[in-house]
Structures are given as structure tokens and as C-alpha cells.
Design an enzyme around this catalytic site. Structure first.
Site, PDB file in Angstrom:
ATOM      1  N   HIS A   1       0.864  -1.183   0.000  1.00 34.47           N
ATOM      2  CA  HIS A   1       0.000   0.000   0.000  1.00 34.47           C
ATOM      3  C   HIS A   1       0.897   1.229   0.000  1.00 34.47           C
ATOM      4  O   HIS A   1       1.838   1.314   0.785  1.00 34.47           O
ATOM      5  CB  HIS A   1      -0.897   0.023   1.241  1.00 34.47           C
ATOM      6  CG  HIS A   1      -1.733   1.267   1.304  1.00 34.47           C
ATOM      7  ND1 HIS A   1      -2.887   1.415   0.580  1.00 34.47           N
ATOM      8  CD2 HIS A   1      -1.546   2.432   1.965  1.00 34.47           C
ATOM      9  CE1 HIS A   1      -3.393   2.616   0.795  1.00 34.47           C
ATOM     10  NE2 HIS A   1      -2.600   3.261   1.640  1.00 34.47           N
TER      11      HIS A   1
ATOM     12  N   ASP B   1     -15.915   2.381   5.745  1.00 42.10           N
ATOM     13  CA  ASP B   1     -14.841   3.345   5.472  1.00 42.10           C
ATOM     14  C   ASP B   1     -15.295   4.384   4.456  1.00 42.10           C
ATOM     15  O   ASP B   1     -15.017   5.574   4.626  1.00 42.10           O
ATOM     16  CB  ASP B   1     -13.573   2.638   4.965  1.00 42.10           C
ATOM     17  CG  ASP B   1     -12.517   3.673   4.569  1.00 42.10           C
ATOM     18  OD1 ASP B   1     -12.123   4.467   5.444  1.00 42.10           O
ATOM     19  OD2 ASP B   1     -12.130   3.718   3.385  1.00 42.10           O
TER      20      ASP B   1
ATOM     21  N   ARG C   1     -15.387  12.515   7.023  1.00 43.47           N
ATOM     22  CA  ARG C   1     -14.109  13.128   7.454  1.00 43.47           C
ATOM     23  C   ARG C   1     -13.684  14.227   6.490  1.00 43.47           C
ATOM     24  O   ARG C   1     -13.174  15.270   6.899  1.00 43.47           O
ATOM     25  CB  ARG C   1     -13.009  12.046   7.525  1.00 43.47           C
ATOM     26  CG  ARG C   1     -13.167  11.110   8.704  1.00 43.47           C
ATOM     27  CD  ARG C   1     -12.244   9.909   8.554  1.00 43.47           C
ATOM     28  NE  ARG C   1     -10.845  10.270   8.427  1.00 43.47           N
ATOM     29  CZ  ARG C   1      -9.927   9.527   7.799  1.00 43.47           C
ATOM     30  NH1 ARG C   1     -10.263   8.377   7.249  1.00 43.47           N
ATOM     31  NH2 ARG C   1      -8.685   9.921   7.742  1.00 43.47           N
TER      32      ARG C   1
ATOM     33  N   SER D   1      -8.802   3.395   8.299  1.00 43.11           N
ATOM     34  CA  SER D   1      -9.289   3.504   6.926  1.00 43.11           C
ATOM     35  C   SER D   1      -8.426   2.653   5.987  1.00 43.11           C
ATOM     36  O   SER D   1      -8.930   1.826   5.216  1.00 43.11           O
ATOM     37  CB  SER D   1      -9.252   4.981   6.517  1.00 43.11           C
ATOM     38  OG  SER D   1      -9.479   5.139   5.151  1.00 43.11           O
TER      39      SER D   1
ATOM     40  N   LYS E   1      -9.400  -1.709   4.596  1.00 44.54           N
ATOM     41  CA  LYS E   1      -9.478  -2.093   3.181  1.00 44.54           C
ATOM     42  C   LYS E   1      -8.394  -3.119   2.831  1.00 44.54           C
ATOM     43  O   LYS E   1      -8.635  -4.076   2.116  1.00 44.54           O
ATOM     44  CB  LYS E   1      -9.334  -0.846   2.297  1.00 44.54           C
ATOM     45  CG  LYS E   1     -10.547   0.066   2.399  1.00 44.54           C
ATOM     46  CD  LYS E   1     -10.365   1.370   1.664  1.00 44.54           C
ATOM     47  CE  LYS E   1      -9.358   2.274   2.301  1.00 44.54           C
ATOM     48  NZ  LYS E   1      -9.403   3.668   1.935  1.00 44.54           N
TER      49      LYS E   1
HETATM   50  N1  URA Z   1      -5.934   6.748   2.448  1.00 46.94           N
HETATM   51  C1  URA Z   1      -7.026   6.090   2.915  1.00 46.94           C
HETATM   52  O1  URA Z   1      -7.424   5.085   2.358  1.00 46.94           O
HETATM   53  N2  URA Z   1      -7.647   6.590   4.000  1.00 46.94           N
HETATM   54  C2  URA Z   1      -7.247   7.697   4.654  1.00 46.94           C
HETATM   55  O2  URA Z   1      -7.852   8.068   5.629  1.00 46.94           O
HETATM   56  C3  URA Z   1      -6.128   8.366   4.153  1.00 46.94           C
HETATM   57  C4  URA Z   1      -5.466   7.874   3.052  1.00 46.94           C
END
Ligand code: URA
Length: 438
Positions: A82, A161, A168, A183, A187
């Protein structure tokens, strides 16, 4: 349970129980808690933070709001990467087939770009025919057969999310380590890989502007990943300037895929090659396919230079119905025909830039999104030809800008010129890998 009591407790800095956190996420996802109370809860977290176990519970609650892929039948160790996002970051396009060629299975769920950062999905859509949507069974079957697959994350993955992030975004609560951690990890965990390597970008083109902020996010990501039984590692990489040369969609995809050709490694931008190799080597080492970093790097270089990674790339893209023409230099991708050259106004050294501005110059050309629903021009982009520390002479080409209209190119060029800083004295080149955590 009572949402007011929970907001009140967090506002005063108390640690919430797993039951309370799970209940808030479930109730919000089921529309039983209104957005104004969820917004107050998120703001209380922003001010008071969360303990490691609260962050882990929040991640778990968001993960449980949706589907969970089963990677046990992939026929090899599963691993994923990621990146926290940056300008010119096309690493996933090289990394997935390269890791597959090293014996890993890489089921990658990717997102779209927003603001100044590009998204892997948009870059893949520059390949004619490439399918970014399919059901989980087909996605896992391609990953098992070809070693990797990259698709768009469906609404069924961590739907909590999606809803919390949207809130947010409009309540100034994005920049909060426990909320970012939950978050990202909800995922990533849903996609099921056993090994997760994080490329934590740091600098003016990144979410995290300095190494201290980046380290606190890295510690939280590692703790949550380990709490869910994943093997984790974090690389901190510089994002004070674009990665590689290409910025944009079709031309980033082209740079990434050309680099994967057996003879491409030596011709590709050195920073792109180094970061990709280091990340894949971490995946290989952490997944247990090599016992040291050097051994892992040797495995990665062999997979690259032997042509195995290129073969994997062609097989993976074809399995997702993408049409690449390996005999053409442009691989069959379309790049805007106008190539406008931005030249150096004087002799000197490139001393710095606000890297975000380079990404925003793309947005001005219609090649990045201001809002999620904005259409994109995938053919526009630029080759950013200088790095911090380079010596330039007046008239040298700093960037080549590809877009349909000259006025757009001129606007982008002016924006880039405004952000570039020059020095009359020599400036050191920047380090690419700033730190590691594992
Ligand atoms: N990337 C994400 O998936 N979530 C966040 O809150 C910030 C960056």
C-alpha cells in the site's frame, strides 16, 4: 448503548470498549446514528486520539462492515503493498507482476486518484480494454493463475470506510493517525494478503509532510496489521519530488510497463527502479521467500532481468482484457500529441519544489480530479526531467508537457516554473529511502 455517552467519553479522553466502538460503526453504517453525531465522534477522536487497541477495534469494526476475500486458495504466499500516495507513483504497475514473478500472489484492490495524487485504477484505464470491475471469484482466479490482478475496490469492501471517509472529508478530520490507520487497514485486511508492505511517502507531495508524522502513522499501521496476524514492513520514501519521470496516466503506465521489459530496467528512471525493487524485496523477505534483504533483492533482479516479470505483466493485463502491443514502443497507449517544452530560465542547480504543485498542474490540464466524479483526460501528462540536485543550463528542457491544447500546456508550465526553486550553488541530491520499520 447511547451515542451521546460515547461521544462524551471520547471527548474527555476515556478509552472506549470494543463493544462501544463496534456499536458506533455498525449503527452509523445502518443509518441509526446521524451524520452530525458521527462528525462529533470523529472530531473527539481527532482531539483525543485512540489507544493501539481502540484503533485496532475501529479497524476491525470497519473491516466487518463488508466482505472479506479468502486468499487461501491462491497457490502461493499472498502479499500486497500500500502506498500512501504521491506524484508520479506508478510503482504498483511494476510491483504486482514483479512480485508475481518472484513467486508471490498479489491480489490488489486499488483506488482512484484525487487532488494532486494519481490513482492506480485511472492509470490502468489508459490500457485499451482493461477491465477494472469483476466479481471476487474471477479476481481471485486471475490472481491464482497469473500471480497478480489489480481491480477497483467494490462497494462491498469495508463500506463503513467509504461513509466515514466522506464525512471526514467535509469535517476536517482526515489528518488523524487512528482514523487514517483504520481507513487504510480495513481495506487492506479485507483483500486478505498475509504480508503487507507499506510505502509511506513523506514530503511536499505526500499526505505526511515530515518523517516524525510518517513514523507515528507507520507504528499505528504496523500495530494493527500485526494484531490481525499479518506480516508487516514499512519503507519511508521521499516525496519531495515526483517519482520517476512520467507524471499523468497513459504516460505513467507506459513508463512502468516499458521499465519491466528485460532491457528496461537499466533504461528506466533510477529512483523508480530502486523503490520498486526495495518494496518487492521487502515483500519477498517478509513473506519468507528469502532470509535476508540481499537475498531477496537478488531474487527480484533475476525475475526482472530474465524477462519473467515482463511475461507476468503481459499475461496479467491480457487476463483482464487489456490490449497491449508489445511490438510498439508506445505499447498501443495513447499520449496527447502536443509536446510543449518548459525550459530553464537561467543556469543553476534545482534546489526544491512544492511537489504537490506538480500534481496540481496536471489537474489544470484535466488529467487529475478535483472531485471524485470528475472525468479525466488520460492522455495528458508530462515528463518531469529534472531532480533536486541537478545542474541545469539556461534553455535546458525541464519538463515536456503533453496535452491537447497549447494554452493548457502554457498554464501548466507556468505553475511548474513558479514552484521550482533554483540555486546558484550546488545542492545535494535527495535520499530516496528515508527509513524502514519492520
Ligand atoms: N488513504 C485512505 O485510504 N484513508 C485515509 O484516511 C487516508 C489515506
Amino acid at each position: 448503548m447511547n451515542i451521546l455517552e460515547i461521544i462524551e467519553a471520547k471527548k474527555r479522553g476515556s478509552e472506549l470498549s470494543p463493544e462501544q466502538i463496534g456499536w458506533v460503526v455498525r449503527s452509523f453504517t445502518d443509518d441509526a446514528i446521524p451524520e452530525y453525531q458521527m462528525a462529533a465522534f470523529l472530531m473527539a477522536i481527532w482531539f483525543q486520539g485512540m489507544t493501539e487497541s481502540e484503533t485496532s477495534e475501529l479497524t476491525g469494526a470497519m473491516l466487518r462492515s463488508g466482505e472479506h476475500l479468502d486468499t487461501s486458495g491462491l497457490g502461493g504466499p499472498s502479499a500486497d503493498k500500500h502506498s500512501t500516495g504521491g506524484v508520479g507513483d506508478k510503482v504498483s504497475l511494476l510491483l504486482a507482476p514483479l512480485a508475481a514473478a518472484c513467486g508471490l500472489r498479489v491480489p490488489m484492490l486499488s483506488g482512484r486518484g484525487l487532488g494532486h495524487t494519481g490513482g492506480t485504477l485511472d492509470k490502468l484505464e489508459a490500457i485499451p480494454g482493461y477491465r477494472i470491475h469483476m466479481d471476487n471469484a474471477e479476481f481471485l482466479a486471475i490472481t491464482a493463475r497469473q500471480g497478480c490482478a489489480i481491480i477497483g475496490q467494490s462497494d462491498s469492501i469495508a463500506p463503513a470506510d467509504g461513509r466515514i471517509y466522506a464525512l471526514r472529508d467535509v469535517t476536517a478530520t482526515v489528518d488523524c493517525v487512528p482514523l487514517i490507520t483504520a481507513s487504510i487497514m480495513s481495506k487492506k485486511l479485507a483483500a486478505g494478503p498475509a504480508t503487507i508492505v507499506i510505502d509511506l511517502k513523506c514530503g511536499s507531495g505526500a499526505f505526511m509532510r515530515n518523517l516524525d508524522q510518517a513514523r507515528s502513522l507507520a507504528s499505528a499501521l504496523m500495530a494493527v496489521g500485526q494484531a490481525y496476524g499479518r506480516r508487516m514492513a514499512v519503507l519511508f520514501s521521499d516525496m519531495d519530488q515526483p517519482l520517476g519521470v512520467a507524471v499523468g496516466h497513459a504516460n505513467e503506465t507506459l513508463e512502468a510497463l516499458r521499465a519491466l521489459r528485460p532491457d528496461g530496467r537499466l533504461q528506466a528512471p533510477a529512483d523508480l527502479v530502486t523503490l520498486t525493487e526495495e518494496l518487492v524485496a521487502e515483500m519477498v523477505r517478509v513473506a519468507g521467500l528469502a532470509s535476508t534483504g540481499e537475498e531477496a533483492l537478488a531474487v527480484v533482479r533475476q525475475a526482472w532481468e530474465s524477462g519473467a516479470a515482463w511475461e507476468r505483466a503481459l499475461a496479467w493485463v491480457a487476463a483482464q482484457a487489456g490490449r497491449l502491443d508489445p511490438d510498439r514502443d508506445d505499447l498501443g497507449l495513447e499520449i496527447a500529441p502536443l509536446a510543449y517544452e518548459l525550459t530553464a530560465p537561467a543556469d543553476g542547480w534545482v534546489a526544491g519544489m512544492d511537489c504537490r504543485e506538480v500534481g496540481l498542474a496536471l489537474a489544470d490540464m484535466g488529467a487529475a480530479r478535483k472531485r471524485v466524479e470528475d472525468p479525466l483526460d488520460l492522455t495528458s501528462g508530462m515528463d518531469f526531467l529534472v531532480s533536486i540536485g541537478d545542474k541545469v543550463a539556461k534553455g535546458d528542457v525541464l519538463a515536456r508537457i503533453f496535452c491537447p491544447r497549447r494554452d493548457q500546456a502554457e498554464t501548466a508550465a507556468q505553475r511548474i516554473l513558479r514552484t521550482l526553486e533554483f540555486s546558484e550553488a550546488a545542492v545535494p541530491a535527495r535520499e530516496l529511502i528515508l527509513d524502514r520499520m519492520f
